[in-house]
Every structure is written in C-alpha cells, then in structure tokens.
Write a protein that holds these residues in place. Sequence first.
Motif, PDB file in Angstrom:
ATOM      1  N   ASN A 118       0.751  -1.173  -0.009  1.00 16.77           N
ATOM      2  CA  ASN A 118       0.009   0.174  -0.009  1.00 16.77           C
ATOM      3  C   ASN A 118       0.951   1.202   0.037  1.00 16.77           C
ATOM      4  O   ASN A 118       0.341   2.265  -0.492  1.00 16.77           O
ATOM      5  CB  ASN A 118      -1.163   0.010   1.216  1.00 16.77           C
ATOM      6  CG  ASN A 118      -2.166  -1.007   0.979  1.00 16.77           C
ATOM      7  OD1 ASN A 118      -2.788  -0.927   0.050  1.00 16.77           O
ATOM      8  ND2 ASN A 118      -2.033  -2.044   1.678  1.00 16.77           N
ATOM      9  N   ASN A 119       2.039   1.176   0.273  1.00 13.57           N
ATOM     10  CA  ASN A 119       3.063   2.461   0.390  1.00 13.57           C
ATOM     11  C   ASN A 119       3.211   2.695  -1.103  1.00 13.57           C
ATOM     12  O   ASN A 119       3.198   4.111  -1.029  1.00 13.57           O
ATOM     13  CB  ASN A 119       4.342   2.102   1.282  1.00 13.57           C
ATOM     14  CG  ASN A 119       4.084   1.749   2.556  1.00 13.57           C
ATOM     15  OD1 ASN A 119       3.214   2.368   3.271  1.00 13.57           O
ATOM     16  ND2 ASN A 119       5.185   1.057   3.247  1.00 13.57           N
TER      17      ASN A 119
ATOM     18  N   ILE B 216      -0.280   4.244  -2.453  1.00  9.29           N
ATOM     19  CA  ILE B 216      -0.313   5.646  -1.625  1.00  9.29           C
ATOM     20  C   ILE B 216       0.832   6.754  -2.358  1.00  9.29           C
ATOM     21  O   ILE B 216       0.133   7.612  -2.837  1.00  9.29           O
ATOM     22  CB  ILE B 216      -0.098   5.668  -0.191  1.00  9.29           C
ATOM     23  CG1 ILE B 216      -1.447   4.741   0.415  1.00  9.29           C
ATOM     24  CG2 ILE B 216      -0.092   6.913   0.481  1.00  9.29           C
ATOM     25  CD1 ILE B 216      -1.217   4.424   1.846  1.00  9.29           C
TER      26      ILE B 216
ATOM     27  N   VAL C 256      -8.215  -3.248  -2.779  1.00  5.65           N
ATOM     28  CA  VAL C 256      -8.484  -2.503  -1.598  1.00  5.65           C
ATOM     29  C   VAL C 256     -10.091  -2.558  -1.441  1.00  5.65           C
ATOM     30  O   VAL C 256     -10.890  -2.825  -2.100  1.00  5.65           O
ATOM     31  CB  VAL C 256      -7.719  -1.000  -1.906  1.00  5.65           C
ATOM     32  CG1 VAL C 256      -6.622  -1.218  -2.279  1.00  5.65           C
ATOM     33  CG2 VAL C 256      -8.388  -0.526  -3.421  1.00  5.65           C
TER      34      VAL C 256
ATOM     35  N   TYR D  31     -10.628   3.332   2.658  1.00  7.45           N
ATOM     36  CA  TYR D  31      -9.220   3.364   2.083  1.00  7.45           C
ATOM     37  C   TYR D  31      -9.365   3.148   0.591  1.00  7.45           C
ATOM     38  O   TYR D  31      -8.886   3.811  -0.358  1.00  7.45           O
ATOM     39  CB  TYR D  31      -8.446   2.502   2.492  1.00  7.45           C
ATOM     40  CG  TYR D  31      -7.177   2.272   1.845  1.00  7.45           C
ATOM     41  CD1 TYR D  31      -6.057   3.190   1.513  1.00  7.45           C
ATOM     42  CD2 TYR D  31      -6.576   1.134   1.542  1.00  7.45           C
ATOM     43  CE1 TYR D  31      -4.919   3.006   1.005  1.00  7.45           C
ATOM     44  CE2 TYR D  31      -5.592   0.959   0.628  1.00  7.45           C
ATOM     45  CZ  TYR D  31      -4.615   1.992   0.466  1.00  7.45           C
ATOM     46  OH  TYR D  31      -3.497   1.766  -0.167  1.00  7.45           O
TER      47      TYR D  31
ATOM     48  N   GLY E 269      -4.330   3.326  10.085  1.00  6.58           N
ATOM     49  CA  GLY E 269      -3.955   2.442   9.071  1.00  6.58           C
ATOM     50  C   GLY E 269      -3.576   2.918   7.541  1.00  6.58           C
ATOM     51  O   GLY E 269      -3.320   4.136   7.406  1.00  6.58           O
ATOM     52  N   ASN E 270      -4.268   2.527   6.708  1.00  8.71           N
ATOM     53  CA  ASN E 270      -3.944   2.745   5.156  1.00  8.71           C
ATOM     54  C   ASN E 270      -4.735   3.890   4.846  1.00  8.71           C
ATOM     55  O   ASN E 270      -4.212   4.915   4.215  1.00  8.71           O
ATOM     56  CB  ASN E 270      -4.335   1.760   4.355  1.00  8.71           C
ATOM     57  CG  ASN E 270      -3.472   0.659   4.435  1.00  8.71           C
ATOM     58  OD1 ASN E 270      -2.282   0.579   4.464  1.00  8.71           O
ATOM     59  ND2 ASN E 270      -4.183  -0.958   4.157  1.00  8.71           N
TER      60      ASN E 270
ATOM     61  N   ASP F 116      -2.592   6.724   6.451  1.00 13.43           N
ATOM     62  CA  ASP F 116      -1.314   7.062   5.700  1.00 13.43           C
ATOM     63  C   ASP F 116      -1.701   7.906   4.302  1.00 13.43           C
ATOM     64  O   ASP F 116      -0.960   8.785   3.942  1.00 13.43           O
ATOM     65  CB  ASP F 116      -0.900   5.627   5.369  1.00 13.43           C
ATOM     66  CG  ASP F 116      -0.384   4.960   6.701  1.00 13.43           C
ATOM     67  OD1 ASP F 116      -0.064   5.749   7.529  1.00 13.43           O
ATOM     68  OD2 ASP F 116      -0.177   3.902   6.451  1.00 13.43           O
ATOM     69  N   LEU F 117      -2.797   7.553   3.896  1.00 13.55           N
ATOM     70  CA  LEU F 117      -3.094   7.946   2.302  1.00 13.55           C
ATOM     71  C   LEU F 117      -3.524   9.629   2.775  1.00 13.55           C
ATOM     72  O   LEU F 117      -3.042  10.385   1.885  1.00 13.55           O
ATOM     73  CB  LEU F 117      -4.427   7.323   1.670  1.00 13.55           C
ATOM     74  CG  LEU F 117      -4.931   7.936   0.310  1.00 13.55           C
ATOM     75  CD1 LEU F 117      -3.810   7.967  -0.653  1.00 13.55           C
ATOM     76  CD2 LEU F 117      -6.122   6.996  -0.105  1.00 13.55           C
TER      77      LEU F 117
END
Length: 340
Positions: A127-128, A131, A165, A169, A251-252, A255-256
Amino acid sequence: MADLWEELQSVANAAPASFAAAPGERGTIKAKANFNVSEDVAALRKAIEGFGTNEKTLIEILTHRSSSQKQEIAKAYRETTKRILVNDLKGETHGDFEKVLVGLARPLAVNDAEWLHNAMKGAGTNNNILIEILSSRTNKQIKELSAAYAEETKKTLIQALKTEVSGHYGKAIILLAEGARDENPSVNVDKAREDAQALYQAGEKRLGTDESKFIEILCKRSFPQLRQTTLEYKNFSKNTLQKSIEKEMSGNLEDLLVSIVKCAISTPAYFAEKLSKSMKGVGTDETTLTRVMVSRGEIDMLDIRAEYKTLYKRSLYKAISSDVSGYYGDCLKMICGGED
C-alpha cells in the motif's frame, strides 16, 4: 517531523508549485541541446557490445536526455540492432544499477504502471507504493500511467485496485486513480474556510469520524485549494489538519490522507522526506530510493534538493554519497545533479 511539516504549513502559499510542473521545468534531467539520436545509438551500442560494459557511457546518456529523447533513442536502437534497449541493459547490468538504468530508459508512465502492478502482484499489497504514486501524480500522469497499465496487463488499473483494496481506503484510492482532481490553480478562500470547518466538524468536533467527508474534500480539491484549507483549519482547531487526521484515522486511510495533505503543502518536501527515510538507519531502502529518484528526476528534483537541505540541514548529494556507492551511486548522484 510533524513540527517540520508545521513549519512548511506556515509558508504553504509560497511552497513550490511543482505538482503542476511539466517534465523538464524543475527537473535535473533535461533535454539535450543539439541532440543527435544516431550518435547516441552508436555510443550505446559501443558501450553494450564492446569487450566489457562501459557503464559511464550508459549513465552519461540516460541521465542527460529527456524522456522523449530517450524514447527516440530506444526506437532507433531497435531499428538498428533488432534488439530492445531495456532488455540489453538488463543483460549487461545487474542489481540496483540495472534497476535505475532500466527506469531511466523507460517512459515515466510505464515505470509507474510497473511499480503499481508489482505492488499488487502476488500475496498481499504494498500500500505504501499505491499511496505514494496515486497521491502525488497529476491527472495527466494518472491518465498516462493508467493507459500503460492497461496495455501491459490487459486490465484497467481500477479493475485491479478493486480486487486489492476495500472500505474507506479503497474508495479514496479508486477516486484518486480516476484522475479527476480539480486542477484549477486559483484559490477560493471562502471555499477553503468552508471545507476546513466541514473537516473539523467531520472529525474532531464529533464522536466518531465521517471519513467520507475527508475523502470527498482531500481527493477532489486542487492542491493550491487544499494548501489554503490547511491554513484555514487552524481557525477551527488547535491541531493542524495533519495532526487531526492522525488522531481521527488509522491504518492505510490515515497514511493516504496524510500523504495527500503533505503533497498539497509541498510535493517536493513529501519526496524529500521519502528519500530521507529510505537512507535512514542501518541499511538502505534502495527500492524507494531508486523509485523516487527516477520518477522525480525530470519533474521537480531541483525543488526536492532544496527542500531536503531545508529539512535535514545537509545536501541530498552528500546523503546519497555517504549511503550508496559504485555505479549505482554514481547514477543517483547524476540524477541529483549537484552538490548544493
């Protein structure tokens, strides 16, 4: 690091507008004047076909030609040799040096498509990478990488993402992948204040968080508009918008949305932080280091260098020099393009 981002927010309106920069404007990799495609093909052939590989020639050509010039070289190389340049580079080099040369030889959209494909390949999703790419690219870049993705994988990027996904998110990532962010450069201060209040009421002000409101505003508004919204947010909360997201999300999704806010404030500072983290501590994250240097070399490396020095009090060139070596290090230093 949060304090550094707050410092950047205080001068947010003066942040480099490289998000919208065309390739070559703020990059270190620029079109070569008096470009001669046949001379370059001959030099590459000599470097690859001769006894032993001339790595210096490969670095010199691939870091001093624009993407469009390199595509001309690749076409002429294939017509002359009946071979594919990228395949020859893979055959003659290896490891991180191979990866950076192959990245430099390919169109930016093809690189993005491959990085996204690899991030979703096999068990689990990186996911990094999803993103980083989807929060930082312009609509035009997203359209181009989506076309490259479809050509390479025979399915659309949106189709692929839908299998990887989910939840809030997933909705946010897919919205970004549609490449429909407003890109009007003018700022509506009243609208920014209204959005800041809506974000405050959707997060800190209420019990539970209205994630949909955050997604709607952060995934659709232009970056200059979001920059103004981060400034207006301080009129409603003692926290910055970034801190508010970190408190309310996890979580994701967290981060996003934090990545979007950082890119809105300063895309070059966002990538300077990525580069610093890739070289921090024991060992180097060469995958991230290569991806950022290759993807931003022709777009905003000059601004990334400046932000790196502001944030970390040392030059990016020195950081790379002390962290990586050999032909790989030489190539990254060429992309960096200067010691300041």
